[in-house]
Design a protein around this motif. Structure first.
Motif, PDB file in Angstrom:
ATOM      1  N   LYS A  50     -29.144  -3.991 -11.242  1.00 37.98           N
ATOM      2  CA  LYS A  50     -29.288  -3.637 -12.665  1.00 37.98           C
ATOM      3  C   LYS A  50     -28.217  -4.302 -13.520  1.00 37.98           C
ATOM      4  N   TYR A  51     -27.470  -5.253 -12.922  1.00 37.85           N
ATOM      5  CA  TYR A  51     -26.306  -5.819 -13.605  1.00 37.85           C
ATOM      6  C   TYR A  51     -26.673  -6.449 -14.951  1.00 37.85           C
ATOM      7  N   ASP A  52     -27.712  -7.266 -14.975  1.00 35.24           N
ATOM      8  CA  ASP A  52     -28.040  -7.996 -16.211  1.00 35.24           C
ATOM      9  C   ASP A  52     -28.522  -7.061 -17.317  1.00 35.24           C
ATOM     10  N   TRP A  78     -20.187 -14.102 -26.363  1.00 37.40           N
ATOM     11  CA  TRP A  78     -18.863 -14.396 -25.775  1.00 37.40           C
ATOM     12  C   TRP A  78     -18.987 -15.552 -24.778  1.00 37.40           C
ATOM     13  N   LYS A  79     -20.058 -15.538 -24.006  1.00 38.08           N
ATOM     14  CA  LYS A  79     -20.231 -16.598 -22.996  1.00 38.08           C
ATOM     15  C   LYS A  79     -20.547 -17.925 -23.671  1.00 38.08           C
ATOM     16  N   ARG A  80     -21.342 -17.898 -24.743  1.00 41.74           N
ATOM     17  CA  ARG A  80     -21.644 -19.159 -25.449  1.00 41.74           C
ATOM     18  C   ARG A  80     -20.358 -19.744 -26.027  1.00 41.74           C
ATOM     19  N   ILE A  85     -16.172 -19.200 -10.951  1.00 39.88           N
ATOM     20  CA  ILE A  85     -15.624 -18.209 -10.009  1.00 39.88           C
ATOM     21  C   ILE A  85     -16.080 -16.817 -10.439  1.00 39.88           C
ATOM     22  N   ALA A  86     -16.362 -15.950  -9.459  1.00 43.25           N
ATOM     23  CA  ALA A  86     -16.878 -14.601  -9.763  1.00 43.25           C
ATOM     24  C   ALA A  86     -18.112 -14.745 -10.644  1.00 43.25           C
ATOM     25  N   GLY A  87     -18.929 -15.716 -10.305  1.00 52.44           N
ATOM     26  CA  GLY A  87     -20.058 -16.118 -11.155  1.00 52.44           C
ATOM     27  C   GLY A  87     -21.193 -15.105 -11.196  1.00 52.44           C
ATOM     28  N   THR A 123     -20.046 -19.477  -7.487  1.00 51.49           N
ATOM     29  CA  THR A 123     -19.400 -18.748  -6.390  1.00 51.49           C
ATOM     30  C   THR A 123     -19.123 -17.290  -6.769  1.00 51.49           C
ATOM     31  N   ASP A 124     -19.005 -16.462  -5.751  1.00 49.74           N
ATOM     32  CA  ASP A 124     -18.619 -15.054  -5.941  1.00 49.74           C
ATOM     33  C   ASP A 124     -18.229 -14.520  -4.569  1.00 49.74           C
ATOM     34  N   ILE A 125     -17.420 -13.451  -4.560  1.00 45.92           N
ATOM     35  CA  ILE A 125     -17.058 -12.858  -3.273  1.00 45.92           C
ATOM     36  C   ILE A 125     -18.185 -11.948  -2.770  1.00 45.92           C
ATOM     37  N   ASN A 126     -19.090 -11.570  -3.686  1.00 38.62           N
ATOM     38  CA  ASN A 126     -20.095 -10.555  -3.354  1.00 38.62           C
ATOM     39  C   ASN A 126     -21.483 -11.186  -3.174  1.00 38.62           C
ATOM     40  N   GLU A 127     -22.014 -10.989  -1.966  1.00 42.11           N
ATOM     41  CA  GLU A 127     -23.301 -11.617  -1.639  1.00 42.11           C
ATOM     42  C   GLU A 127     -24.449 -11.049  -2.466  1.00 42.11           C
ATOM     43  N   ALA A 128     -24.415  -9.739  -2.722  1.00 41.90           N
ATOM     44  CA  ALA A 128     -25.529  -9.123  -3.456  1.00 41.90           C
ATOM     45  C   ALA A 128     -25.599  -9.692  -4.877  1.00 41.90           C
ATOM     46  N   MET A 129     -24.453  -9.863  -5.515  1.00 42.05           N
ATOM     47  CA  MET A 129     -24.423 -10.431  -6.876  1.00 42.05           C
ATOM     48  C   MET A 129     -24.903 -11.886  -6.849  1.00 42.05           C
ATOM     49  N   LEU A 130     -24.409 -12.637  -5.865  1.00 39.95           N
ATOM     50  CA  LEU A 130     -24.790 -14.056  -5.774  1.00 39.95           C
ATOM     51  C   LEU A 130     -26.282 -14.204  -5.539  1.00 39.95           C
ATOM     52  N   CYS A 147     -17.243 -16.923  -1.941  1.00 41.91           N
ATOM     53  CA  CYS A 147     -15.827 -17.235  -1.706  1.00 41.91           C
ATOM     54  C   CYS A 147     -14.898 -16.368  -2.536  1.00 41.91           C
ATOM     55  N   ASP A 148     -13.735 -16.153  -1.965  1.00 40.63           N
ATOM     56  CA  ASP A 148     -12.711 -15.305  -2.571  1.00 40.63           C
ATOM     57  C   ASP A 148     -11.836 -16.174  -3.473  1.00 40.63           C
ATOM     58  N   ALA A 149     -11.707 -15.771  -4.730  1.00 45.79           N
ATOM     59  CA  ALA A 149     -10.918 -16.547  -5.691  1.00 45.79           C
ATOM     60  C   ALA A 149      -9.462 -16.701  -5.252  1.00 45.79           C
ATOM     61  N   GLU A 150      -9.007 -15.791  -4.378  1.00 43.44           N
ATOM     62  CA  GLU A 150      -7.604 -15.860  -3.968  1.00 43.44           C
ATOM     63  C   GLU A 150      -7.367 -16.908  -2.884  1.00 43.44           C
ATOM     64  N   VAL A 170     -13.845 -18.199 -15.102  1.00 45.32           N
ATOM     65  CA  VAL A 170     -13.967 -16.875 -14.470  1.00 45.32           C
ATOM     66  C   VAL A 170     -14.243 -15.876 -15.596  1.00 45.32           C
ATOM     67  N   ALA A 171     -15.461 -15.306 -15.581  1.00 41.85           N
ATOM     68  CA  ALA A 171     -15.856 -14.380 -16.653  1.00 41.85           C
ATOM     69  C   ALA A 171     -15.952 -12.968 -16.097  1.00 41.85           C
ATOM     70  N   PHE A 172     -15.164 -12.074 -16.639  1.00 44.26           N
ATOM     71  CA  PHE A 172     -15.168 -10.654 -16.276  1.00 44.26           C
ATOM     72  C   PHE A 172     -14.955 -10.445 -14.777  1.00 44.26           C
ATOM     73  N   GLY A 173     -14.196 -11.361 -14.166  1.00 44.32           N
ATOM     74  CA  GLY A 173     -13.956 -11.283 -12.735  1.00 44.32           C
ATOM     75  C   GLY A 173     -12.489 -11.025 -12.406  1.00 44.32           C
TER      76      GLY A 173
HETATM   77  C1  LIG Z   1     -18.379  -8.104 -13.853  1.00 40.80           C
HETATM   78  S1  LIG Z   1     -18.924  -9.279 -12.661  1.00 40.80           S
HETATM   79  C2  LIG Z   1     -18.983 -10.786 -13.604  1.00 40.80           C
HETATM   80  C3  LIG Z   1     -20.153 -11.657 -13.265  1.00 40.80           C
HETATM   81  C4  LIG Z   1     -20.367 -12.875 -14.195  1.00 40.80           C
HETATM   82  N1  LIG Z   1     -19.223 -13.758 -14.183  1.00 40.80           N
HETATM   83  C5  LIG Z   1     -20.658 -12.445 -15.600  1.00 40.80           C
HETATM   84  O1  LIG Z   1     -19.829 -12.682 -16.473  1.00 40.80           O
HETATM   85  O2  LIG Z   1     -21.717 -11.865 -15.840  1.00 40.80           O
HETATM   86  C6  LIG Z   1     -17.431  -9.480 -11.735  1.00 40.80           C
HETATM   87  C7  LIG Z   1     -17.647 -10.285 -10.472  1.00 40.80           C
HETATM   88  O3  LIG Z   1     -16.352 -10.537  -9.882  1.00 40.80           O
HETATM   89  C8  LIG Z   1     -16.560 -10.672  -8.489  1.00 40.80           C
HETATM   90  N2  LIG Z   1     -15.270 -10.626  -7.780  1.00 40.80           N
HETATM   91  C9  LIG Z   1     -14.439  -9.580  -7.621  1.00 40.80           C
HETATM   92  N3  LIG Z   1     -13.365  -9.924  -6.879  1.00 40.80           N
HETATM   93  C10 LIG Z   1     -13.518 -11.241  -6.579  1.00 40.80           C
HETATM   94  C11 LIG Z   1     -12.736 -12.191  -5.843  1.00 40.80           C
HETATM   95  N4  LIG Z   1     -11.576 -11.846  -5.271  1.00 40.80           N
HETATM   96  N5  LIG Z   1     -13.187 -13.456  -5.739  1.00 40.80           N
HETATM   97  C12 LIG Z   1     -14.366 -13.817  -6.296  1.00 40.80           C
HETATM   98  N6  LIG Z   1     -15.154 -12.965  -7.002  1.00 40.80           N
HETATM   99  C13 LIG Z   1     -14.728 -11.692  -7.144  1.00 40.80           C
HETATM  100  C14 LIG Z   1     -17.494  -9.511  -8.201  1.00 40.80           C
HETATM  101  O4  LIG Z   1     -18.108  -9.619  -6.944  1.00 40.80           O
HETATM  102  C15 LIG Z   1     -18.455  -9.583  -9.389  1.00 40.80           C
HETATM  103  O5  LIG Z   1     -19.614 -10.302  -9.097  1.00 40.80           O
END
Ligand SMILES: C[S@@+](CC[C@H](N)C(=O)[O-])C[C@H]1O[C@@H](n2cnc3c(N)ncnc32)[C@H](O)[C@@H]1O
Length: 243
Positions: free
Chosen positions: A30-32, A46-48, A65-67, A89-96, A115-118, A132-135
């Motif tokens: 339900k994220y979108d 904001w994204k534009r 990142i955290a896409g 990329t994102d750390i979370n498979e379900a979001m990706l 992948c993990d941003a760290e 990196v948006a909201f990540g």
């Molecule tokens: C609020 S969502 C943002 C998604 C998208 N960027 C957007 O703006 O709609 C935050 C995302 O950050 C990811 N995230 C959290 N920790 C992370 C990490 N260490 N490395 C990469 N992604 C991560 C989450 O899995 C999630 O998909």
């Protein structure tokens, strides 16, 4: 064991990563729709603005990142064209997975990677633009993630961090009411998950404000950092240049 914040709670660092994973596992389907509802569509503006400030050119290499569900990846892909490349990329498979099937439905095929941003699995100086948006707010070691983002940028490359920030003082009360009363209810009704949207409100309060994040980016090695307040500081866009 070192501790950190998960919203207003103090938790072990490893526990935070687990909690963040379960938040995004739960909200992915339900994220979108929640994004549009919670921000009244403003997240698109904001994204534009982020894309316009990044000024991608045909042929550019871009790392998102955290896409998540891929809003930025999609917009960048259209701007860099067939000679460029956007890595989603994102750390979370379900979001990706949500993002990937959405992009495929729109006929856009991108490299997609968990992948993990760290600990970014890319060579030094690979990208012209990193976003990196909201990540960042959800990451445990933000300083390490920022240093990794700088490492993979080419000299002169841009990092764009779009994130919730400190709202202007006169709006604070109304914003608190909206965040702590309305958001969890929307979460309960639409995503059937009140707790994740309470975490969202809490994590915004725990995230560094405009000036603190600018300093963190400077410390991570960005020679120049601009800050753009959007919607009275509800969100801030930080742009760092790797000088
Ligand atoms: C609020 S969502 C943002 C998604 C998208 N960027 C957007 O703006 O709609 C935050 C995302 O950050 C990811 N995230 C959290 N920790 C992370 C990490 N260490 N490395 C990469 N992604 C991560 C989450 O899995 C999630 O998909």
């Amino acid at each position: 064991m070192a501790t950190t914040h998960f919203g207003f709670k103090t938790v072990d660092e490893q526990e935070k990563a687990r909690h963040v994973r379960s938040v995004f596992d739960s909200v992915a389907p339900k994220y979108d729709v929640m994004n549009d509802l919670m921000s009244a569509g403003l997240h698109r503006v904001w994204k534009r603005y982020t894309i316009d400030l990044a000024t991608p050119r045909p042929g550019d290499q871009v790392l998102d990142i955290a896409g998540g569900t891929g809003d930025l990846s999609l917009a960048f892909a259209r701007r860099v064209g067939p000679t460029g490349r956007v890595v989603h990329t994102d750390i979370n498979e379900a979001m990706l997975r949500e993002g990937r099937s959405r992009l495929l439905d729109l006929g856009v095929v991108l490299p997609t990677m968990v992948c993990d941003a760290e600990k970014l699995p890319f060579a030094d100086e690979s990208f012209h633009i990193v976003t990196v948006a909201f990540g960042l707010r959800n990451m445990t070691h933000k300083d390490q993630a920022l240093a990794e983002m700088r490492r993979v940028l080419k000299p002169g490359g841009k990092l764009l961090v779009l994130e919730f920030s400190r709202v202007a003082k006169p709006l604070e009360k109304a914003y608190d009411w909206y965040s702590f009363k309305v958001l969890p209810l929307l979460g309960r009704w639409v995503a059937k998950d009140e707790d994740s949207y309470r975490y969202l409100a809490e994590s915004i309060r725990m995230h560094p404000g405009q000036e603190e994040l600018r300093q963190m980016m400077k410390t991570a090695g960005f020679g120049h950092v601009d800050v753009h307040n959007l919607s009275a500081g509800v969100v801030a866009l930080h742009m760092g240049i790797k000088c």
